[in-house]
Write a protein that holds these residues in place. Structure first.
Motif, PDB file in Angstrom:
ATOM      1  N   TYR A 159      -6.721   1.533  -5.093  1.00 50.72           N
ATOM      2  CA  TYR A 159      -7.748   1.162  -4.123  1.00 50.72           C
ATOM      3  C   TYR A 159      -8.875   2.194  -4.189  1.00 50.72           C
ATOM      4  CZ  TYR A 159      -3.821  -1.511  -2.313  1.00 50.72           C
ATOM      5  OH  TYR A 159      -2.747  -2.359  -2.200  1.00 50.72           O
ATOM      6  N   TRP A 160     -10.109   1.700  -4.276  1.00 57.77           N
ATOM      7  CA  TRP A 160     -11.252   2.587  -4.448  1.00 57.77           C
ATOM      8  C   TRP A 160     -12.378   2.210  -3.500  1.00 57.77           C
ATOM      9  CZ3 TRP A 160     -11.479   6.765  -7.798  1.00 57.77           C
ATOM     10  CH2 TRP A 160     -10.394   6.901  -8.674  1.00 57.77           C
ATOM     11  N   ALA A 165     -10.811   3.761   6.169  1.00 61.88           N
ATOM     12  CA  ALA A 165      -9.988   2.658   5.678  1.00 61.88           C
ATOM     13  C   ALA A 165      -9.936   1.538   6.697  1.00 61.88           C
ATOM     14  CB  ALA A 165      -8.580   3.150   5.387  1.00 61.88           C
ATOM     15  N   THR A 197      -3.445   5.067  -2.741  1.00 60.29           N
ATOM     16  CA  THR A 197      -2.322   4.439  -3.411  1.00 60.29           C
ATOM     17  C   THR A 197      -1.114   4.431  -2.498  1.00 60.29           C
ATOM     18  OG1 THR A 197      -0.859   4.539  -5.344  1.00 60.29           O
ATOM     19  CG2 THR A 197      -1.642   6.637  -4.479  1.00 60.29           C
ATOM     20  N   TYR A 238      -0.829   5.793   2.932  1.00 58.74           N
ATOM     21  CA  TYR A 238      -1.361   5.903   1.590  1.00 58.74           C
ATOM     22  C   TYR A 238      -1.621   7.356   1.210  1.00 58.74           C
ATOM     23  CZ  TYR A 238      -2.392   0.890   1.865  1.00 58.74           C
ATOM     24  OH  TYR A 238      -2.302  -0.469   1.998  1.00 58.74           O
ATOM     25  N   GLN A 257      -9.185  -1.594   2.422  1.00 52.21           N
ATOM     26  CA  GLN A 257     -10.550  -1.410   1.916  1.00 52.21           C
ATOM     27  C   GLN A 257     -11.039  -0.017   2.322  1.00 52.21           C
ATOM     28  OE1 GLN A 257     -10.035  -4.436   4.030  1.00 52.21           O
ATOM     29  NE2 GLN A 257      -9.146  -5.146   2.097  1.00 52.21           N
TER      30      GLN A 257
END
Length: 126
Positions: free
Chosen positions: A115-116, A23, A98, A31, A2
């Motif tokens: 993921y944003w 994160a 990503t 990522y 997240q």
């Protein structure tokens, strides 16, 4: 993972802001992390990206030389330092991540990011 973006605000042209993307739920260092922005009435566009290993960065031509990206592995964050801000930098800024791997190390394509974060608003006054 997240993502939570923060640090937006109102700044005069020529000023600086530092956005942070935190994160949770995973090691951010695994990522590739990117920043995108969306101005009112416009498509979401690429701003900058850093590879998962942190050694490769790439920026849009419109921000090259003014923006930098840094990764803090201990804090699990990726920051976007924005200097010499212009009114045309006004937008909602989103961080993204990503697990994909790219032959060039990074990708400017928002469709590669799964993921944003929720976005943080930046307003640059003239």
């Amino acid at each position: 993972v997240q993502l939570q973006a923060s640090g937006g605000g109102l700044v005069q042209a020529g000023g600086s802001l530092r956005l942070s993307c935190a994160a949770s739920g995973g090691r951010f260092s695994l990522y590739t992390a990117g920043w995108f922005r969306q101005a009112p009435g416009k498509e979401r566009e690429f701003v900058g990206v850093t590879s998962w290993a942190g050694g490769i960065t790439s920026f849009a031509d419109s921000v090259k030389g003014r923006f930098t990206i840094s990764r803090d592995t201990a804090k699990n964050t990726v920051d976007l330092q924005m200097n010499s801000l212009k009114p045309e930098d006004t937008a909602v800024y989103y961080c993204a991540a990503t697990r994909k791997r790219f032959s060039t190390g990074v990708s400017p394509n928002r469709n590669d990011f799964g993921y944003w974060g929720q976005g943080t608003e930046v307003t640059v006054s003239s």
